[in-house]
Design an enzyme around this catalytic site. Structure first.
Site, PDB file in Angstrom:
ATOM      1  N   GLU A  37      -8.995  -1.677   5.626  1.00  0.00           N
ATOM      2  CA  GLU A  37      -7.576  -1.997   6.319  1.00  0.00           C
ATOM      3  C   GLU A  37      -7.862  -2.232   7.935  1.00  0.00           C
ATOM      4  O   GLU A  37      -7.356  -2.968   8.388  1.00  0.00           O
ATOM      5  CB  GLU A  37      -6.580  -0.571   6.143  1.00  0.00           C
ATOM      6  CG  GLU A  37      -5.407  -0.738   6.807  1.00  0.00           C
ATOM      7  CD  GLU A  37      -4.505   0.419   6.563  1.00  0.00           C
ATOM      8  OE1 GLU A  37      -3.302   0.151   6.195  1.00  0.00           O
ATOM      9  OE2 GLU A  37      -5.181   1.658   6.313  1.00  0.00           O
TER      10      GLU A  37
ATOM     11  N   SER B 235       0.796   6.480   2.795  1.00  0.00           N
ATOM     12  CA  SER B 235       1.569   7.531   3.695  1.00  0.00           C
ATOM     13  C   SER B 235       2.812   8.114   3.191  1.00  0.00           C
ATOM     14  O   SER B 235       3.716   7.321   2.370  1.00  0.00           O
ATOM     15  CB  SER B 235       1.771   6.703   5.137  1.00  0.00           C
ATOM     16  OG  SER B 235       0.851   6.326   5.645  1.00  0.00           O
TER      17      SER B 235
ATOM     18  N   SER C 203       4.297  -1.286   4.103  1.00  0.00           N
ATOM     19  CA  SER C 203       4.520  -2.965   4.577  1.00  0.00           C
ATOM     20  C   SER C 203       4.813  -3.741   3.226  1.00  0.00           C
ATOM     21  O   SER C 203       4.106  -3.787   2.284  1.00  0.00           O
ATOM     22  CB  SER C 203       3.385  -3.411   5.293  1.00  0.00           C
ATOM     23  OG  SER C 203       3.308  -2.467   6.645  1.00  0.00           O
TER      24      SER C 203
ATOM     25  N   GLN D 164       0.860  -1.246  -0.064  1.00  0.00           N
ATOM     26  CA  GLN D 164       0.075  -0.073  -0.024  1.00  0.00           C
ATOM     27  C   GLN D 164       0.954   1.362  -0.040  1.00  0.00           C
ATOM     28  O   GLN D 164       1.789   1.363   0.953  1.00  0.00           O
ATOM     29  CB  GLN D 164      -0.888   0.007   1.275  1.00  0.00           C
ATOM     30  CG  GLN D 164      -1.810   1.207   1.350  1.00  0.00           C
ATOM     31  CD  GLN D 164      -2.680   1.268   2.677  1.00  0.00           C
ATOM     32  OE1 GLN D 164      -1.998   1.071   3.752  1.00  0.00           O
ATOM     33  NE2 GLN D 164      -3.943   1.362   2.634  1.00  0.00           N
TER      34      GLN D 164
ATOM     35  N   GLU E  96      -5.183   7.686  18.142  1.00  0.00           N
ATOM     36  CA  GLU E  96      -5.764   9.043  18.083  1.00  0.00           C
ATOM     37  C   GLU E  96      -6.917   9.525  17.052  1.00  0.00           C
ATOM     38  O   GLU E  96      -7.815   9.952  17.402  1.00  0.00           O
ATOM     39  CB  GLU E  96      -4.471   9.955  18.595  1.00  0.00           C
ATOM     40  CG  GLU E  96      -3.657   9.791  19.837  1.00  0.00           C
ATOM     41  CD  GLU E  96      -3.049   8.410  19.746  1.00  0.00           C
ATOM     42  OE1 GLU E  96      -2.489   8.240  20.804  1.00  0.00           O
ATOM     43  OE2 GLU E  96      -2.663   8.074  18.537  1.00  0.00           O
TER      44      GLU E  96
END
Length: 796
Positions: free
Chosen positions: A631, A516, A548, A513, A765
């Site tokens: 995910e 990010s 990953s 993926q 968070e």
């Protein structure tokens, strides 16, 4: 979460749902807040509010709801009792239904249906009420009964008896020479009820002292009774645990209501110029309370549904059956009791000063929470009973002959396994045949690896193949199986589905993926990787990070910016990237475990064909949301078997530590707490799957629970290891060909790896923000750059 979602009762079947709605409508009319308030001051047997509530209960048939028609009852079973209790708890209805219609009636029906037949019929008809005296647990009652001529004499102190001042009949559980028995107490001056003010004024309770009180035996054990499956002790045990389940359902209803009130308050209460629910601290607290409530719902629902519609005592009620009931009830009791108290206490805090007043209802729910937590023994006592049951159940599950612990699987699966025995079929061939038969992702469309079944069956199908000995690809292709297939199935063209779905499932293609970036992690929409259209190709330049399995991947899910002149959530395009294209450089990122599972990926003028766009150009955010939701489910719900994953490792570690003499009661209690948390999370995932449909924001619950559970469990495992916890097997990078998201063989490295669980797939968070805003409906965080063109935003 909308008000209607808070109002949604436990899913206990259509009959229970219909009853729940009937009870709810009656309570709306008969038990408004004014009635509850009246019960705080007018608590006598002749209180004006009492008779109308009692007549309403009788008209609805609630007193005899669970007992059979031969005793004048409805024979609706425990699910109906639980459904009614949930609604009564929600309204804090000050009735004697629990003492009379549950505690006393279940004890009579299961322990002494013959000797107590007349009283059972009177109770079912609503002609009389009864309550039950004894200890918090029937096998440890402080009362003792001794023969006295043709009758028996009762002595001892019962510290808490419900509704003793208003009940028409008094039953008692007392010790006899051969174990606990059930007695009907005669009205004599020898029964003394002390004056006491209950903490929960809506549920009268008082201590009772017996001094030679005459009583009639209803069920007295004979010698050797304790060892019999159908003995009095076992029957009392069954009645007790059924009552615990019903009380847990009441706690769910009350917790749901006070959380609903609290969320509405923080949504509308303004301070500092905005709703206090928009403050992150408040929003996160509410998200945590929602997770607690969902755990309560899951364990109570599972425990009640495991019983069926009949009281679980007949010729088939072996000790194993009662053990299974005890484990389910103690799990529900522990999770629901602690959960309700946590929610009620937080409600007082989140309401601020008004929550600490007598006028607000928050204190009523707080007091009900504490009283129900202690009424049938403490959660700590429940956990103490659970430990040997968990260890025995885990040992049975690990035996080769153990039956699959999965939901009922359709015949198509067993027929397939008969034609393709796992032991005699190559793994790649087996997975290809599964895809062609529609048993890869059974909820997918026919011809695309599925059969159009409910998504609730997919986990059971996969578990069946794993239990048959099939290889587990979840760690080796976690992105492909958990995210890529779902996204391509939802948004791909027929050509893209043909090219990728089967190859992904068989393991021919490994996926990564590419979302990010160094400056766009939680704020994914702020990503800077650019894709510029040149003819029939997009030229992609940028950097991705935390990728990953990128070093072993054949394809990647790439999100890139195609229009920098529009706000950041627009102008994004989603690509299915061939990782073998020129211009892609992959650099391993060595993580704190020493391994290199993650990577940074540099894209330098990579020419990606326009046919690799998934969905429409510029519509990448919508497509990406499908990936992100899946995910969180893939990470959070990756292990669905009981005693599996990290908790299975913890159970093995506890056994070993106990054999070494280094694990005592404190470690046993901690293991049960962790097991209960993990089991609640597992059942919540299964409950979400039962609802079917695409994953929603609630998938964040699974991800949050998994992250915190994994970290806590592996931390416990390192503690159990003692001095061995000072060492790891190695810090050498290794091959990194599988994701460590679910841990590994070395518990010390697994603990280190678990610290990424609360970061990967969305930080805990940010996921709490997602739950607070998208599920609870709380005001969003201030986003000053939402409507700005991306190229005008400030980026790290």
């Amino acid at each position: 979460m909308s008000r209607s979602q808070f109002d949604t009762p436990l899913d206990l079947g259509p009959d229970a749902a219909e009853l729940s709605e009937v009870v709810r409508r009656w309570l709306d009319r008969a038990c408004p807040p004014s009635v509850v308030r009246a019960a705080l001051t007018d608590r006598g047997p002749d209180a004006s509010w009492r008779a109308p509530l009692r007549s309403g209960l009788v008209a609805l048939g609630l007193p005899g709801l669970a007992i059979g028609s031969e005793h004048g009852g409805a024979g609706a079973g425990v699910p109906a009792l639980a459904a009614a209790a949930e609604q009564l708890g929600r309204a804090l209805c000050p009735t004697d239904q629990f003492s009379s219609g549950v505690l006393a009636t279940l004890a009579l029906a299961l322990v002494a249906p013959g000797a107590g037949e007349t009283l059972l019929k009177e109770l079912a008809a609503g002609d009389v009420t009864a309550t039950l005296a004894g200890g918090a647990e029937p096998w440890s009652t402080p009362l003792r009964a001794t023969p006295d001529g043709d009758a028996w004499a009762l002595d001892g102190n019962a510290s808490a008896v419900l509704d003793v001042g208003t009940a028409d009949r008094l039953l008692a559980i007392a010790t006899t020479p051969h174990g606990p028995g059930l007695f009907l107490v005669k009205s004599t001056p020898a029964v003394l009820a002390a004056t006491a003010t209950p903490m929960d004024l809506t549920r009268p309770v008082a201590p009772v002292e017996f001094r030679g009180a005459l009583c009639r035996p209803l069920a007295v054990p004979a010698a050797g009774d304790d060892g019999r499956d159908d003995g009095v002790r076992q029957r009392l045990r069954a009645a007790y645990h059924l009552s615990c389940l019903v009380l847990a359902a009441e706690q769910v209803g009350a917790a749901s209501r006070i959380l609903e009130v609290t969320v509405e308050y923080v949504r509308t209460r303004h301070q500092f110029g905005r709703a206090i629910g928009s403050f992150q601290a408040v929003k996160h607290r509410c998200a945590d309370l929602l997770m607690i409530l969902e755990s309560m719902r899951s364990v109570v629902r599972d425990g009640v549904l495991s019983l069926g519609d009949e009281l679980p005592f007949g010729p088939e009620a072996t000790g194993r059956v009662i053990d299974d009931l005890a484990l389910a009830a103690d799990l529900a009791r522990s999770v629901a009791s602690d959960g309700f108290l946590a929610i009620a206490a937080a409600a007082v805090q989140l309401h601020g000063g008004i929550g600490f007043t007598w006028e607000h209802d928050a204190h009523l729910y707080l007091k009900r929470a504490r009283s129900t937590q202690l009424l049938l023994g403490t959660p700590a006592q429940s956990r103490q009973r659970m430990l040997p049951l968990i260890l025995a159940d885990a040992e049975r599950s690990a035996m080769p002959s153990a039956a699959p612990a999965v939901a009922q699987v359709p015949a198509e699966v067993t027929d397939f396994l008969a034609a393709h025995p796992v032991a005699g079929t190559d793994d790649r061939e087996l997975r290809g045949a599964r895809f062609d038969r529609g048993l890869a992702m059974p909820h997918f469309a026919p011809g695309r690896g599925g059969l159009g079944w409910s998504s609730a069956l997919s986990g059971a199908v996969e578990a069946t193949f794993l239990q048959a000995g099939a290889e587990d690809w979840s760690a080796r292709n976690v992105i492909g199986l958990g995210m890529a297939m779902a996204t391509i199935h939802a948004h791909g063209t027929p050509e893209q589905q043909q090219a990728h779905l089967r190859a992904c499932f068989t393991g021919e293609h490994i996926w990564c993926q590419l979302f990010s970036e160094p400056g766009a992690g939680s704020d994914l929409a702020g990503l800077a990787t650019r894709a510029v259209l040149e003819g029939d190709h997009f030229v992609v330049t940028g950097q991705k990070v935390w990728t990953s399995l990128g070093h072993v991947a054949d394809f990647g899910l790439l999100l890139a910016r195609t229009d920098p002149d529009v706000p950041k959530h627009h102008g994004l395009t989603y690509f299915l990237l061939d990782m073998r294209l020129p211009g892609i450089e992959i650099r391993p990122l060595r993580q704190l475990t020493g391994e290199a599972e993650f990577n940074e990926v540099h894209l330098d003028q990579v020419r990606v064909p326009a046919s690799a766009v998934l969905g429409d150009a510029g519509d990448g955010w919508r497509v990406a949301m499908t990936t992100l939701m899946n995910e969180r489910v893939a990470i959070g719900g990756g292990r669905s078997e009981r005693h599996g994953g990290a908790i299975g490792v913890a159970i093995a570690g506890y056994r070993a530590a106990r054999q070494r003499g280094t694990a005592g009661p404190a470690q046993g209690d901690r293991l049960v707490q962790l097991w209960a948390q993990g089991e609640a999370a597992r059942l919540t995932n299964l409950r979400a799957a039962d609802r079917g449909g695409d994953p929603g924001p609630e998938g964040s619950i699974a991800k949050l629970q998994m992250a915190e559970s994994n970290q806590a469990v592996y931390d416990f495992c390192v503690e159990l290891a003692g001095a061995d916890g000072l060492y790891v097997d190695t810090y050498e990078p290794g091959g990194g060909k599988a994701s460590g998201v679910f841990g590994g063989d070395d518990v010390r490295k697994a603990w280190l790896r678990s610290l990424a669980n609360s970061i990967e797939g969305g930080t805990s968070e940010v996921l709490r923000n997602v739950l607070g805003e998208r599920t609870l409906g709380l005001p969003g965080e201030p986003r000053v750059d939402r409507d700005l063109p991306w190229n005008q935003t400030i980026r790290s």
